[in-house]
Design a protein around this motif. Structure first.
Motif, mmCIF file in Angstrom:
data_model
loop_
_atom_site.group_PDB
_atom_site.id
_atom_site.type_symbol
_atom_site.label_atom_id
_atom_site.label_comp_id
_atom_site.label_asym_id
_atom_site.label_seq_id
_atom_site.Cartn_x
_atom_site.Cartn_y
_atom_site.Cartn_z
ATOM 1 N N GLY A 115 -72.575 -21.828 -13.835
ATOM 2 C CA GLY A 115 -74.312 -21.656 -14.084
ATOM 3 C C GLY A 115 -74.520 -20.922 -12.859
ATOM 4 O O GLY A 115 -74.544 -21.582 -11.846
ATOM 5 N N ALA A 116 -75.209 -19.840 -13.351
ATOM 6 C CA ALA A 116 -75.572 -18.793 -12.231
ATOM 7 C C ALA A 116 -77.306 -18.900 -12.240
ATOM 8 O O ALA A 116 -77.943 -17.951 -12.002
ATOM 9 N N LEU A 129 -68.323 -17.525 -9.067
ATOM 10 C CA LEU A 129 -69.576 -17.979 -9.876
ATOM 11 C C LEU A 129 -69.291 -17.581 -11.464
ATOM 12 O O LEU A 129 -68.756 -16.398 -11.781
ATOM 13 N N PHE A 130 -69.297 -18.634 -12.512
ATOM 14 C CA PHE A 130 -69.103 -18.557 -13.671
ATOM 15 C C PHE A 130 -70.471 -18.526 -14.448
ATOM 16 O O PHE A 130 -70.809 -19.649 -14.405
ATOM 17 N N LYS A 132 -76.774 -11.186 -15.079
ATOM 18 C CA LYS A 132 -77.362 -12.104 -14.149
ATOM 19 C C LYS A 132 -76.047 -12.583 -13.114
ATOM 20 O O LYS A 132 -76.433 -12.545 -12.058
ATOM 21 N N VAL A 133 -74.712 -12.852 -13.484
ATOM 22 C CA VAL A 133 -73.955 -13.155 -12.623
ATOM 23 C C VAL A 133 -73.520 -11.972 -11.696
ATOM 24 O O VAL A 133 -73.170 -12.281 -10.561
ATOM 25 N N GLU A 156 -66.877 -14.026 -5.743
ATOM 26 C CA GLU A 156 -66.818 -13.188 -7.086
ATOM 27 C C GLU A 156 -67.467 -13.743 -8.179
ATOM 28 O O GLU A 156 -67.864 -14.975 -8.133
ATOM 29 N N GLY A 157 -67.629 -13.441 -9.374
ATOM 30 C CA GLY A 157 -68.074 -13.754 -10.424
ATOM 31 C C GLY A 157 -67.871 -13.137 -11.775
ATOM 32 O O GLY A 157 -67.411 -12.134 -11.688
ATOM 33 N N ASP A 158 -68.160 -13.831 -12.714
ATOM 34 C CA ASP A 158 -67.636 -13.168 -14.126
ATOM 35 C C ASP A 158 -67.976 -13.959 -15.349
ATOM 36 O O ASP A 158 -68.541 -15.301 -15.040
#
Length: 322
Positions: A18-19, A41-42, A48-49, A69-71
């Motif tokens: 949740g971002a 971050l997922f 947004k992410v 990192e995020g995806d």
């Protein structure tokens, strides 16, 4: 734990699901405090992410070393040591946390097995509200009852109470000790019988010979603790900064194996007559998760309040077929 080892140095990975305002506050607090070596971050919103990951990475020069990192793919959370779940419907002004239950319970039931599929040894901490109900649903959906799944519970509520006590006593907050237990919500209970200011029981604390925390003051302060989230939500739309910091404290207790006593929400197994419900009591938190609930003394009024809080949660669970 899923930590990796390179050149005999253990690297810790935290994932935040949740971002939104809470998830990014958790990630930012953990970045600034150096809580983990890597943060993922997922979130299902790609723009947004990506934006949040960029923003966090642009500040890494000014914080302890951390890979971020995020995806939109849950695989980004793979091999996590700890996952903090903040995703879910947002609490509206004057809406109780329990009224959020149905949608967020469905999400927890679907999401938790997926998280454990890619990080089978991870500890999972729920922050999404209503945190006690969601934590119970996640445990029921996975069968993981060993303390590796727990909720942030009343860690923040206890922090709010300690802040108010410290401000009224004009004492550093580090020297104030008090717990809020039960539901993270309207039925929570302040353990006044164990609250201390510099080692002095709060009920006996005096300034210039006059008692500071009489019954009326205690009632006023606790009412402020319960109402504070609604006030913050009305003013800015969400509570996020303090829960970010509170979550970082929980993260560090796990990733650094600190054996901290924190009022987190765990599956109760008989202490104080409580069973088959998740709620908060002072609990040892370390690398294994939240696994030992301390048998803190309760006054008769506190014991009755805790039982009533558990009954409130049981009613919600029954309404959701949990």
């Amino acid at each position: 734990m899923g930590a990796t080892r390179t050149s005999d140095v253990t690297s810790t990975k935290l994932s935040v699901v949740g971002a939104g305002s809470v998830g990014t506050a958790v990630a930012n607090a953990c970045l600034i405090r150096g809580s983990a070596d890597a943060i993922s971050l997922f979130d299902l919103n790609p723009e947004k992410v990506r934006a949040e990951v960029l923003d966090l990475n642009h500040g890494t020069q000014f914080a302890p070393s951390c890979r971020i990192e995020g995806d939109v793919d849950i695989a980004v959370t793979a091999d996590s040591d700890l996952v903090v779940v903040t995703a879910g419907a947002k609490q509206r002004p004057d809406q109780s946390r329990l009224e959020l239950a149905a949608a967020n319970v469905a999400l927890a039931r679907k999401l938790t097995p997926q998280l454990l599929a890619v990080s089978p040894d991870a500890v999972i901490v729920f922050v999404s509200n209503p945190v006690d109900i969601i934590t119970y649903a996640a445990i029921e959906a996975t069968g993981v009852t060993d303390g590796r799944i727990f909720g942030s519970g009343t860690v923040l509520d206890s922090g709010r109470l300690r802040y108010l006590l410290a401000r009224r006593a004009d004492i550093a907050i580090e020297n104030v000790h008090a717990f809020v237990v039960g539901e993270h919500g309207d039925s929570e209970v302040a353990l006044w019988s164990g609250a201390t200011i510099g080692g002095v029981p709060a009920e006996n604390f005096r300034i210039d010979g006059l008692p500071v925390f009489g019954p009326e003051v205690r009632a006023e302060l606790f009412d402020e603790v319960v109402r504070s989230a609604y006030e913050i939500i009305r003013g800015k739309g969400a509570t996020n900064l303090a829960i970010g910091l509170a979550s970082a404290r929980i993260v560090e207790a796990v990733l650094r194996n600190q054996r901290r006593v924190l009022p987190v929400s765990t599956l109760q197994t008989g202490l104080h007559g409580l069973r088959d419900v998740c709620l908060s009591l002072p609990t040892i938190v370390d690398a294994r998760g939240a696994h030992t609930v301390l048998d803190v003394p309760l006054s008769p009024e506190e014991a009755a309040g805790l039982a009533a809080s558990a009954a409130t949660l049981h009613e919600v669970q029954a309404s959701l077929d949990l």
